[in-house]
Design an enzyme around this catalytic site. Structure first.
Site, short mmCIF file in Angstrom:
data_model
loop_
_atom_site.label_atom_id
_atom_site.label_comp_id
_atom_site.label_asym_id
_atom_site.label_seq_id
_atom_site.Cartn_x
_atom_site.Cartn_y
_atom_site.Cartn_z
N GLY A 259 0.89 -1.11 0.03
CA GLY A 259 0.02 0.15 -0.10
C GLY A 259 0.75 1.23 0.07
O GLY A 259 1.96 1.45 0.55
N GLN B 126 3.28 10.10 0.94
CA GLN B 126 4.28 9.28 0.94
C GLN B 126 5.49 9.58 -0.15
O GLN B 126 6.69 9.23 -0.23
CB GLN B 126 4.31 7.68 1.08
CG GLN B 126 3.48 7.40 2.26
CD GLN B 126 3.57 5.71 2.61
OE1 GLN B 126 2.51 5.21 2.06
NE2 GLN B 126 4.44 5.21 3.01
N CYS C 154 6.02 0.09 7.38
CA CYS C 154 5.58 1.14 6.48
C CYS C 154 6.85 1.55 5.36
O CYS C 154 7.92 1.68 6.05
CB CYS C 154 5.24 2.27 7.39
SG CYS C 154 4.78 3.74 6.67
N LEU C 155 6.52 1.82 4.43
CA LEU C 155 7.52 2.12 3.32
C LEU C 155 8.44 3.29 3.70
O LEU C 155 9.44 3.76 3.47
CB LEU C 155 7.08 2.13 2.07
CG LEU C 155 6.63 0.67 1.40
CD1 LEU C 155 6.05 1.09 -0.06
CD2 LEU C 155 7.70 -0.23 1.36
N HIS D 146 -4.19 1.65 7.37
CA HIS D 146 -3.02 2.04 7.39
C HIS D 146 -2.84 3.19 6.33
O HIS D 146 -2.51 4.54 6.81
CB HIS D 146 -1.95 1.01 7.32
CG HIS D 146 -0.82 1.30 7.31
ND1 HIS D 146 0.54 0.89 8.29
CD2 HIS D 146 0.11 2.21 6.25
CE1 HIS D 146 1.26 1.51 7.77
NE2 HIS D 146 1.47 2.33 6.88
N GLU D 147 -3.31 3.08 5.37
CA GLU D 147 -3.33 3.93 4.27
C GLU D 147 -4.08 5.05 4.48
O GLU D 147 -3.61 6.30 4.35
CB GLU D 147 -3.30 3.41 2.80
CG GLU D 147 -2.47 2.21 2.66
CD GLU D 147 -0.91 2.39 2.64
OE1 GLU D 147 -0.58 3.73 2.59
OE2 GLU D 147 -0.23 1.56 3.06
N HIS E 87 -2.51 7.32 6.73
CA HIS E 87 -1.53 8.50 6.23
C HIS E 87 -1.77 10.05 5.78
O HIS E 87 -1.46 10.81 5.87
CB HIS E 87 -0.69 7.83 5.02
CG HIS E 87 0.19 6.84 5.19
ND1 HIS E 87 1.55 7.34 5.88
CD2 HIS E 87 0.59 5.59 5.15
CE1 HIS E 87 2.31 6.49 6.22
NE2 HIS E 87 1.66 5.23 5.57
NI NI Z 1 2.75 3.41 5.50
#
Ligand code: NI
Length: 172
Positions: free
Chosen positions: A46, A51, A102-103, A144-145, A148
């Site tokens: 995701g 991000q 998380c990326l 989660h997304e 963000h």
């Molecule tokens: Ni994330």
């Protein structure tokens, strides 16, 4: 298409409330394509526009398309979700604990409680309304997304955070 840089929490954009998507023009389509390429390159499941340093309410989600995923998630495995202005319309009372990463925060993992299932409503990449029912891992990724987009990171709500994945969690 291009791979965009994934920013980390030292960049304030990641902590801002993102703006609603107003236009589904060519620039927006390029953003969508770039985010897909960036997610695949990472690789991840995701990605939210903040991000990649774009303060817009846009997320993409794609669970892996491998044998294991297909067995566990059926048709959801490998399916690409592109959702603008996503909102959680319904959420189960039942909460489930799970491991997240998380990326934007490489190397860390955490245990987070999430709703077991959610209904997400929003717009697809062409501005057409969509409604998605998600459960288990897919529901977790959506929560989660969407967090963000409000500048919230899983480390804010994690019950514990660690650097290595304990062996027993790897399969989950
Ligand atoms: Ni994330």
């Amino acid at each position: 298409m291009a791979i965009r840089e994934i920013i980390q929490p030292d960049n304030p954009i990641l902590r801002k409330k993102a703006h609603r998507v107003q236009s589904f023009d060519g620039k927006f389509q390029t953003l969508v394509e770039d985010m897909i390429e960036t997610l695949d390159d990472a690789p991840g499941v995701g990605l939210a526009a903040p991000q990649v340093a774009v303060s817009q309410r846009l997320i993409i989600v794609r669970l892996p398309d491998d044998d294991e995923s297909r067995e566990e998630y059926g048709r959801e495995a490998g399916k690409l979700y592109v959702v603008a202005n996503p909102e959680i319309a319904r959420a189960s009372k039942e909460m489930v604990e799970g491991t997240e990463a998380c990326l934007s925060i490489p190397g860390l993992f955490g245990t987070v409680d999430r709703h077991q299932s959610v209904t997400v409503k929003g717009l697809d990449r062409h501005g057409k309304p969509v409604r998605i029912k998600a459960k288990d891992w897919l529901a977790r990724v959506f929560q989660h997304e969407i967090d963000h987009l409000d500048g919230r990171l899983y480390i804010d709500i994690a019950k514990d955070i660690w650097r290595e994945v304990p062996q027993e969690e790897v399969e989950s």
